[in-house]
Design an enzyme around this catalytic site. Structure first.
Site: not given
Ligand code: ADP
Ligand code: ADP
Ligand code: ZN
Length: 216
Positions: A13, A88, A127, A161, A172
């Protein structure tokens, strides 16, 4: 033009929103980035959100809806925005419709990035982002052209992160399945939902999105 990006954590996203932002002159609004900025500032909102984010849980609707509402009221959003990571929950989706209707605005397109769960953990654990400009990279699928140097701004500093650990990713994904996936029918029934195959390369995903945008 106002757009929503839906999809599980790690679906792409943020990566695709950035491309759309540049191409169509829209403003990207990432509620995750906004919350991380609040945590870094040590604000009240940040303090309330931090432990939930660290454990992979969603932060309460009231808090996130208030934050989003004041953001989309800013003048730069008048030219159109891309919501990345919001809504969400069904509560957030309903609150968004109410606030937009009151403002005589609407969501034109909802892009759902469909990615199988078994791919997501690897994407997320690989990431990292540029500490200076926020460009997103991946150790395996999308490394900088020159190792250790940001393609976009030349910086040598990168960050990861706190919630991109494998243990947190499991939580998550559970939150996504339980609270976020159920909002897909909400947009499907109004004909605004476009399903994009998010498992192809970044460039191929962008091409599918551009085809949808061309039809608008
Ligand atoms: P999200 O915002 O949905 O959580 P990101 O855009 O941050 O997802 O992407 C998650 C990770 O996957 C990043 O490391 C990114 O570089 C990588 N990625 C994004 N799109 C693709 C793709 N189409 N194929 C492979 N890796 C991708
Ligand atoms: P990703 O798409 O990679 O999962 P985000 O950066 O969008 O990550 O979100 C990181 C965390 O911030 C979420 O796990 C959640 O704790 C919080 N968060 C972000 N957006 C929302 C939202 N709309 N509602 C509730 N919590 C949110
Ligand atoms: Zn950079």
């Amino acid at each position: 033009m106002n757009i929503i990006f839906l999809g599980p954590p790690g679906a792409g996203k943020g990566t695709q929103s950035k491309r759309l932002e540049e191409r169509y002159g829209l403003v990207q609004i990432s509620t995750g980035d906004m919350l991380r900025a609040e945590v870094a500032r040590g604000s009240d909102v940040g303090n309330q959100a931090k432990s939930l984010m660290d454990s992979g849980r969603l932060v309460p609707d009231e808090l996130i809806i208030a934050m989003l509402k004041s953001r989309i009221e800013q003048p730069d959003c008048a030219k159109g925005f891309i919501l990345d990571g919001f809504p969400r929950t069904t509560g957030q989706a309903e609150a968004l419709d109410t606030m937009l209707t009151a403002d005589k605005k609407k969501i034109d397109v909802v892009l759902f990035l469909d990615v199988d769960e078994d791919i997501l953990a690897d994407r997320i654990s690989g990431r990292f982002t540029c500490a200076k400009c926020g460009a997103t990279y991946n150790e395996v699928s999308n490394p900088p052209k020159q190792e250790g140097v940001c393609d976009a701004c030349g910086s040598h500093e990168f960050k990861r992160r706190a919630d991109d650990k494998r243990e947190t990713v499991v939580e998550r994904l559970k939150e996504y399945r339980k609270l976020t996936a159920p909002i897909l029918p909400f947009y499907e029934k109004t004909g605004r939902l476009h399903k994009i195959n998010g498992m192809l390369s970044t460039a191929e995903v962008t091409a599918q999105i551009e085809a949808v945008m061309a039809g608008q």
